[in-house]
Design a protein around this motif. Structure first.
Motif, PDB file in Angstrom:
ATOM      1  N   LYS A  98       0.861  -1.190   0.000  1.00  0.00           N
ATOM      2  CA  LYS A  98       0.000   0.000   0.000  1.00  0.00           C
ATOM      3  C   LYS A  98       0.892   1.233   0.000  1.00  0.00           C
ATOM      4  CE  LYS A  98      -3.777   2.197   2.611  1.00  0.00           C
ATOM      5  NZ  LYS A  98      -4.756   2.194   1.508  1.00  0.00           N
ATOM      6  N   LEU A  99       0.511   2.237  -0.753  1.00  0.00           N
ATOM      7  CA  LEU A  99       1.201   3.519  -0.730  1.00  0.00           C
ATOM      8  C   LEU A  99       0.550   4.399   0.332  1.00  0.00           C
ATOM      9  CD1 LEU A  99       3.307   5.434  -2.029  1.00  0.00           C
ATOM     10  CD2 LEU A  99       1.484   6.214  -3.553  1.00  0.00           C
ATOM     11  N   CYS A 100       1.336   4.834   1.309  1.00  0.00           N
ATOM     12  CA  CYS A 100       0.830   5.623   2.437  1.00  0.00           C
ATOM     13  C   CYS A 100       1.492   6.997   2.460  1.00  0.00           C
ATOM     14  CB  CYS A 100       1.114   4.914   3.760  1.00  0.00           C
ATOM     15  SG  CYS A 100       0.345   3.282   3.908  1.00  0.00           S
ATOM     16  N   LEU A 101       0.801   7.954   3.059  1.00  0.00           N
ATOM     17  CA  LEU A 101       1.337   9.310   3.140  1.00  0.00           C
ATOM     18  C   LEU A 101       2.504   9.396   4.108  1.00  0.00           C
ATOM     19  CD1 LEU A 101      -1.960  11.422   3.176  1.00  0.00           C
ATOM     20  CD2 LEU A 101      -0.349  11.126   1.275  1.00  0.00           C
ATOM     21  N   ASP A 102       2.434   8.642   5.222  1.00  0.00           N
ATOM     22  CA  ASP A 102       3.475   8.706   6.245  1.00  0.00           C
ATOM     23  C   ASP A 102       3.416   7.448   7.094  1.00  0.00           C
ATOM     24  OD1 ASP A 102       1.261   9.059   7.960  1.00  0.00           O
ATOM     25  OD2 ASP A 102       1.456  11.242   7.880  1.00  0.00           O
ATOM     26  N   MET A 103       4.314   7.366   8.108  1.00  0.00           N
ATOM     27  CA  MET A 103       4.384   6.178   8.949  1.00  0.00           C
ATOM     28  C   MET A 103       3.125   6.007   9.795  1.00  0.00           C
ATOM     29  SD  MET A 103       7.039   4.351   8.344  1.00  0.00           S
ATOM     30  CE  MET A 103       7.128   3.307   9.800  1.00  0.00           C
ATOM     31  N   ASN A 104       2.496   7.109  10.188  1.00  0.00           N
ATOM     32  CA  ASN A 104       1.263   6.994  10.971  1.00  0.00           C
ATOM     33  C   ASN A 104       0.184   6.263  10.180  1.00  0.00           C
ATOM     34  OD1 ASN A 104       2.264   8.321  13.239  1.00  0.00           O
ATOM     35  ND2 ASN A 104       1.668  10.345  12.467  1.00  0.00           N
ATOM     36  N   GLU A 105       0.066   6.576   8.898  1.00  0.00           N
ATOM     37  CA  GLU A 105      -0.907   5.881   8.070  1.00  0.00           C
ATOM     38  C   GLU A 105      -0.510   4.418   7.884  1.00  0.00           C
ATOM     39  OE1 GLU A 105      -2.940   6.003   3.607  1.00  0.00           O
ATOM     40  OE2 GLU A 105      -1.692   7.688   4.274  1.00  0.00           O
ATOM     41  N   CYS A 106       0.798   4.162   7.739  1.00  0.00           N
ATOM     42  CA  CYS A 106       1.276   2.772   7.630  1.00  0.00           C
ATOM     43  C   CYS A 106       0.860   1.959   8.844  1.00  0.00           C
ATOM     44  CB  CYS A 106       2.803   2.741   7.494  1.00  0.00           C
ATOM     45  SG  CYS A 106       3.450   3.315   5.916  1.00  0.00           S
ATOM     46  N   MET A 107       1.082   2.517  10.033  1.00  0.00           N
ATOM     47  CA  MET A 107       0.768   1.791  11.263  1.00  0.00           C
ATOM     48  C   MET A 107      -0.728   1.608  11.438  1.00  0.00           C
ATOM     49  SD  MET A 107       3.624   0.932  12.669  1.00  0.00           S
ATOM     50  CE  MET A 107       4.041   0.609  10.979  1.00  0.00           C
ATOM     51  N   GLY A 108      -1.482   2.631  11.057  1.00  0.00           N
ATOM     52  CA  GLY A 108      -2.929   2.546  11.219  1.00  0.00           C
ATOM     53  C   GLY A 108      -3.565   1.478  10.342  1.00  0.00           C
ATOM     54  N   ASN A 109      -2.932   1.185   9.202  1.00  0.00           N
ATOM     55  CA  ASN A 109      -3.493   0.207   8.261  1.00  0.00           C
ATOM     56  C   ASN A 109      -2.796  -1.152   8.307  1.00  0.00           C
ATOM     57  OD1 ASN A 109      -5.300   2.125   7.221  1.00  0.00           O
ATOM     58  ND2 ASN A 109      -3.780   2.913   5.797  1.00  0.00           N
ATOM     59  N   GLN A 110      -1.858  -1.320   9.247  1.00  0.00           N
ATOM     60  CA  GLN A 110      -0.999  -2.492   9.205  1.00  0.00           C
ATOM     61  C   GLN A 110      -1.756  -3.812   9.329  1.00  0.00           C
ATOM     62  OE1 GLN A 110       3.413  -3.517  10.612  1.00  0.00           O
ATOM     63  NE2 GLN A 110       2.146  -2.815  12.293  1.00  0.00           N
ATOM     64  N   MET A 111      -2.648  -3.924  10.299  1.00  0.00           N
ATOM     65  CA  MET A 111      -3.334  -5.197  10.509  1.00  0.00           C
ATOM     66  C   MET A 111      -4.271  -5.516   9.342  1.00  0.00           C
ATOM     67  SD  MET A 111      -1.937  -6.473  12.990  1.00  0.00           S
ATOM     68  CE  MET A 111      -2.927  -7.956  12.902  1.00  0.00           C
ATOM     69  N   GLU A 112      -4.914  -4.505   8.802  1.00  0.00           N
ATOM     70  CA  GLU A 112      -5.771  -4.714   7.637  1.00  0.00           C
ATOM     71  C   GLU A 112      -4.953  -5.217   6.454  1.00  0.00           C
ATOM     72  OE1 GLU A 112      -8.574  -2.041   4.608  1.00  0.00           O
ATOM     73  OE2 GLU A 112      -7.982  -1.235   6.563  1.00  0.00           O
ATOM     74  N   LEU A 113      -3.756  -4.648   6.264  1.00  0.00           N
ATOM     75  CA  LEU A 113      -2.891  -5.061   5.164  1.00  0.00           C
ATOM     76  C   LEU A 113      -2.379  -6.477   5.376  1.00  0.00           C
ATOM     77  CD1 LEU A 113      -1.872  -3.720   2.546  1.00  0.00           C
ATOM     78  CD2 LEU A 113       0.234  -3.138   3.775  1.00  0.00           C
ATOM     79  N   ILE A 114      -2.080  -6.835   6.625  1.00  0.00           N
ATOM     80  CA  ILE A 114      -1.622  -8.192   6.928  1.00  0.00           C
ATOM     81  C   ILE A 114      -2.707  -9.210   6.598  1.00  0.00           C
ATOM     82  CG2 ILE A 114      -1.104  -9.762   8.848  1.00  0.00           C
ATOM     83  CD1 ILE A 114       0.571  -7.501  10.082  1.00  0.00           C
ATOM     84  N   GLU A 115      -3.937  -8.927   6.971  1.00  0.00           N
ATOM     85  CA  GLU A 115      -5.025  -9.860   6.677  1.00  0.00           C
ATOM     86  C   GLU A 115      -5.243 -10.002   5.172  1.00  0.00           C
ATOM     87  OE1 GLU A 115      -6.457 -11.855   8.862  1.00  0.00           O
ATOM     88  OE2 GLU A 115      -5.036 -10.967  10.273  1.00  0.00           O
TER      89      GLU A 115
END
Length: 296
Positions: A98-115
């Motif tokens: 996923k392309l994210c704006l910053d690390m906060n967005e990366c962390m917020g979407n991490q579990m969804e991306l893992i699933e």
């Protein structure tokens, strides 16, 4: 350098496909392409490369890198104003990204991306982790040294060259991933890695916040903050997640009873395990086994 961040889940680690050099004289532009189906990492060795993607434009300076997306529209946003030399590397992944704006967005979407990753990569119980790559980056001297090894291997036999380039590419990604971390993030990463390792080695035993505090000598709030920053979840949430993943492995690889599996991975009560499993997976442990395990 502020940049969007490409967030990958592995395994599989993004893999090397091909590489080469390209040269642009004054007035030349980068080729226009649509949806090339591979990531295109461009590193400017000399000069400046104006590049565009999906309506946005950048100027990639000497010593900088830029990753073009596999599903994007790429083009030269302007002609080169000086002689320019680039290295290009194509790579791809079968997993989620996923392309994210910053690390906060990366962390917020991490579990969804893992699933999502587990569905795409057909991984039901593998340990997975995140890889973070800046879209636009200033390359360290170490990363540049690794990059040059791609072309030092040109005289190797093809089979050996491909093995070495894949290994070099993974080392290069590791440098990009680590170079992205600020000193504050690097401290959090190191502590989160210690927490994760302790949980992985002791998940079947009784682990509480007090146990972690005693073993790692940090207040539980600080431990939780580090894990949230790096893994997107607290130590206790990660513990439950890891136990669940290990139970999937046992469901698929052993004939053990559900009660025994629950005990083996650290759940005290089979009813709690079954309820937790069903809530997270949408089917019971026995239903999971029937769906995914081969007939014995």
């Amino acid at each position: 350098m502020d940049s969007a961040i490409l967030h990958f889940i592995s395994p599989p680690i993004p893999y090397f496909v091909d590489c080469g050099y390209a040269y642009y004289g004054v007035g030349d532009s980068h080729i226009e392409r649509d949806c090339i189906r591979v990531f295109d990492l461009i590193v400017v060795r000399k000069g400046v490369l104006p590049i565009g993607e999906n309506g946005q434009s950048w100027e990639i300076q000497e010593g900088e890198g830029f990753i073009l997306l596999p599903n994007g529209h790429h083009y030269g946003s302007a002609p080169c104003t000086t002689d320019t030399e680039i290295i290009w590397i194509h790579f791809q992944t079968y997993g989620s990204w996923k392309l994210c704006l910053d690390m906060n967005e990366c962390m917020g979407n991490q579990m969804e991306l893992i699933e999502e990753h587990k569905r795409l990569a057909y991984l039901n119980h593998a340990d997975v982790c995140s890889i973070f790559l800046p879209k636009h980056m200033k390359l360290s001297s170490k990363a540049m040294e690794v990059l040059e090894t791609f072309f030092q291997q040109e005289q190797e036999p093809q089979s050996l060259r491909n093995w070495k380039r894949q290994a070099s590419f993974q080392l290069f990604l590791q440098h990009l991933d680590r170079d992205l971390a600020s000193p504050t993030n690097d401290t959090a990463i190191q502590l989160a890695d210690r927490i994760e390792l302790f949980i992985r080695q002791n998940y079947a035993t009784e682990i509480t916040n007090s146990v972690l505090q005693k073993k790692l000598n940090y207040h539980p709030n600080y431990l939780a903050k580090a894990m949230l920053k790096v893994y997107g979840m607290t130590p206790m949430t990660y513990l439950q997640y890891y136990r669940l993943e290990q139970s999937k492995r046992l469901l698929l690889q052993t004939p053990w009873s559900i009660a025994r599996i629950a005990e083996e991975v650290g759940f005290h009560h089979v009813s709690h395990y079954s309820s937790f499993f069903s809530k997270k997976e949408g089917l019971s442990p026995s239903g999971f086994r029937r769906k995914f395990a081969k007939q014995r």
